[in-house]
Design an enzyme around this catalytic site. Sequence first.
Site, short mmCIF file in Angstrom:
data_model
loop_
_atom_site.label_atom_id
_atom_site.label_comp_id
_atom_site.label_asym_id
_atom_site.label_seq_id
_atom_site.Cartn_x
_atom_site.Cartn_y
_atom_site.Cartn_z
N ASN A 1 1.03 -1.35 0.33
CA ASN A 1 -0.15 -0.41 -0.07
C ASN A 1 1.51 1.21 -0.18
O ASN A 1 1.59 1.34 1.23
CB ASN A 1 -0.58 -0.06 1.18
CG ASN A 1 -1.34 1.09 1.18
OD1 ASN A 1 -1.48 1.81 0.61
ND2 ASN A 1 -2.31 1.62 2.56
N HIS B 1 -10.20 1.31 4.96
CA HIS B 1 -9.25 1.68 5.32
C HIS B 1 -8.95 2.56 6.44
O HIS B 1 -9.82 3.49 6.32
CB HIS B 1 -8.02 2.28 4.23
CG HIS B 1 -6.25 2.54 5.01
ND1 HIS B 1 -6.06 2.94 5.65
CD2 HIS B 1 -5.50 0.84 5.29
CE1 HIS B 1 -4.89 2.83 6.38
NE2 HIS B 1 -4.49 1.58 5.92
N GLU C 1 -5.54 -4.03 9.99
CA GLU C 1 -4.88 -3.90 10.32
C GLU C 1 -5.23 -2.66 12.26
O GLU C 1 -5.83 -2.14 12.55
CB GLU C 1 -4.58 -2.91 9.63
CG GLU C 1 -4.60 -3.11 8.85
CD GLU C 1 -4.17 -2.80 7.56
OE1 GLU C 1 -2.66 -2.18 6.91
OE2 GLU C 1 -4.47 -1.09 7.56
N SER D 1 2.82 -1.07 11.13
CA SER D 1 4.36 -1.25 11.01
C SER D 1 5.15 -2.56 11.09
O SER D 1 5.63 -2.98 11.55
CB SER D 1 4.11 -0.88 12.50
OG SER D 1 3.63 -0.01 13.09
P1 PGA Z 1 1.90 0.77 7.81
O1 PGA Z 1 0.70 1.17 6.89
O2 PGA Z 1 2.76 -0.54 7.12
O3 PGA Z 1 3.11 2.07 7.21
O4 PGA Z 1 2.05 1.17 9.14
C1 PGA Z 1 0.33 -0.23 6.83
C2 PGA Z 1 -1.44 0.33 6.01
O5 PGA Z 1 -2.05 1.20 6.90
O6 PGA Z 1 -1.54 -0.44 5.01
#
Ligand code: PGA
Length: 250
Positions: free
Chosen positions: A13, A100, A169, A213
């Site tokens: 993403n 999201h 997430e 993360s």
């Molecule tokens: P991140 O984002 O890996 O930068 O934490 C993941 C996401 O929001 O899809």
Amino acid sequence: MKKEKKKYILVANWKMYLSYYESISFCTVNRPTLTAIAQKHTLIFLPSFIALNAVANVLQETDSFYGAQNCSAFDSGAYTGDISASMLAEIGCSYCLVAHSERRRYYQETDEQIIHKLHLLIKAGIIPVFCIGEPKQEQDYRKIKDSLKKQLALFTAIPPQQHLLIAYEPNWAIGKGNEIFNDTYLNHLIKITKLINTCLSRFPNAKILYGGSIDELSIKQLLSINTFDGFLIGRASTTFSVFETIIKAL
Ligand code: PGA
């Protein structure tokens, strides 16, 4: 006998990190490596809308997929600035993110809009990458469970044969980086995958991803519990060397 390596689903993403030219350059420069990775894992890139076509061209014959980070909650018409699911299908998008937490937080997206998007994507033949996650860090698993169950209830009217990617997430872990998960949380993750599997048991084609993360350190912890079908990677997917290190850990 040699044990077959697990084939993971990797969704990159790119949010609003990579510009148009950076997106093209990422795919062009690393094309041979991406082709090799796509033989072992399902590789899906989600660039910005404006880079979609160009990325699609560079990725031709690499066996990787591309998709969008968002779509309109409307089918077509006077919705200035919107891009519909059917337009995304027209340019060959196979996947699209829905629900999201950044869209919920910054654009106040509602469950009602999310349900519309979900149905329009399915109608257009695009596989939804549906994000769920508890809004704040909870020690108490029951609170996480209640929150996730509510979000998973949005699938009520979806046909059971539908292919789905469910990205768990936790909102508190998104975009932070250097996240070290403690044992309590890793145990929660095992229960969370079981919960998602139970809630979505009528969907044999649903796969569960973890996102938030992911980097060279956290991927090892996530692999140690071995409950996910793949990963949704934000910031760490925008620097090729970091992305490659994560993939090598699989
Ligand atoms: P991140 O984002 O890996 O930068 O934490 C993941 C996401 O929001 O899809």
